[in-house]
Write an enzyme that holds these catalytic residues in place. Sequence first.
Site, PDB file in Angstrom:
ATOM      1  CB  CYS B 144      71.999 -59.073 -22.132  1.00  0.00           C
ATOM      2  SG  CYS B 144      71.247 -60.318 -21.076  1.00  0.00           S
ATOM      3  CD  GLN B 145      67.279 -56.102 -17.652  1.00  0.00           C
ATOM      4  OE1 GLN B 145      68.358 -55.861 -17.102  1.00  0.00           O
ATOM      5  NE2 GLN B 145      66.163 -56.262 -16.969  1.00  0.00           N
TER       6      GLN B 145
END
Lengths: 267, 350
Positions: B144-145
């Site tokens: 994800c991030q």
Amino acid sequence: MSDPFSFDSYNAAAERFYELLKTFGGAAAAGGGARPDWSSLTGPLAGQFEQWLKMSQSSAPWFTPASAAGAARPFEAAQSAWLFGALPLGPAAAVAPEGQRVLELLGKLAQLQGQLVLHWSEIANSAARGFVKRLEKEPAARGSAEDALRLYELWVECAEKAYGETVRRADFCQLQAEIANTSAALLVEQRRQAEGLVRAFGLPTRSEIDALYGQLKELRQVVTDLRGQLTTPPPDVRPVRKPRTTRAKTAGRRTRPAKRSSRGSRG
Amino acid sequence: LSPLNPALALTELTARIGSTLARVHQARDVTLGSCARHAVWSRGHTTLFHYEPLGSGRRRAASRPLLVSFALVNRPYVLDLQPQRSLIRRLLEAGLNIYLIDWGDPEEGGRTELSEYVIDHLGGCVDYLRASHDLPDVDLLGVCQGGVFSLCYSAMFPARVRNLVTITTPVDFQTPQDLLAKWVQGLDSDLLAALGNVPGTLLNTLFVSLMPLRLAQQKYVRLLTGQLEQAAVDDFVRMEKWIFDSPPQSGAALAQYVRWFYQENRLLRGTLELAGRPVRLAAVRQPVLNLYALEDHIVPPAASAALGDRVGSRDYSEQTFPTGHIGMYVSRSAQEHIPQRISTWLAERR
């Protein structure tokens, strides 16, 4: 790791579920034992859903967390923080410019909230109408617990569809952003007022503490770098002071000490 | 539908809900985490953990390290939630040498910037591993991030990264399906930065608000009425604990992420700079494996798929999975396929 466990979400969901079942049952009763009058569901369902949306998201997700998630309501806290205005004595009895700014922001926020309520109403009515329309196409059932659950699933599907259609629109997104920005501005303004009050009592302000913390952080880094130069370890390698092992909360779990440990630490 | 018999339905459902609530009470102290690990490095509130090798993996304990980087918005222990649902355990069993970054809570004041997370913290972990393993480069796995950070780092310091794996990683932050992106377009990032550390509950609420009835109502009703065994209730509660265990966010980093990534789409457009250094996806020439979910409502598939057209690597592979965002880390299907795919892909490139 904190323990954010709470039964609130489970209880709130069960409560709302029972409320829906009662509403479904009311429609069945309105049919007088023959075919239920599903159209009588539209009003009550829309009303309940609108109320739930208002309660859980009355000032947008940014600054009023959904009550279903068991979170606090910072906006209410922000409103009470208004008490941190100038003491109403002598010249300060007149509304100070900062107080005026907070009042303006609160007024704007209330106005935006009013606009948001219109969206909730639109979503709720659309969801209820869509649900009733879908019910008319559903196959017959016996009215068991499984049928009740099927009705519930259908309701959620219709409600999410109506919600998704509205919250993707540009006007809704713009409104959300305005509410978030106004809420943030309000918090910043109230913090500024609180700092003024704290300073008046000769106490350190948050800004001053942050500045000191920044200096401390820089000094720690300098010390770490100097230590590193003295012992010449590989570049940018800072072993932790102590091995940190994780442990399961209830059952034990094997851990072992760190292979590397010594000086240096968190930068 | 014939008339619902409220009394009959209510009696049965009440019994189901009552017994499940009792199981939920029993589950309140469920164990989280499954693999033994220890801290080996830290900077600020960021800690680098090393996982002990498992099974056949013991033979290759000293193999090339795989550095796992998770998002700032949630704790990384979802990657090792319990023995049956642990991406990390499966990777260890496959013989990989796993290190995980735990960003911790941000420092007071909310001033930690994205460049610090990417260059000083992620970069510090990479440097530690390069030095301690006597290697010029390491493998990165970004989630994800954390995948965004890994991409940025790989673009800025290509010589220090051998292979890059991304999971549910957004690259195009303005795809039509991205509701989150639509909501944050009008945010004032300067005001966001002025807030200091932003409470984790706020972001959590934002995520729940994407699908409020499903996420704040339906999932609980399904649990309560589903007549589930204790083990299934335990699993549910574990996930709940993780979902609502959200760390606060540095206001500065969050504001930069909103503005540079969501509002200005700089990573995709090739205009991103961190600490004055350009970050160009075209500079990512390492082998890249991009894994993403087809039912992801947080990072829509198109947001991740955009990497394929922008990355400079000639060895780019991607694979999709019919699950949601969190399903990529914990679903049974993901547990079966993703670790195997990663370990095989890495083995072919070592």
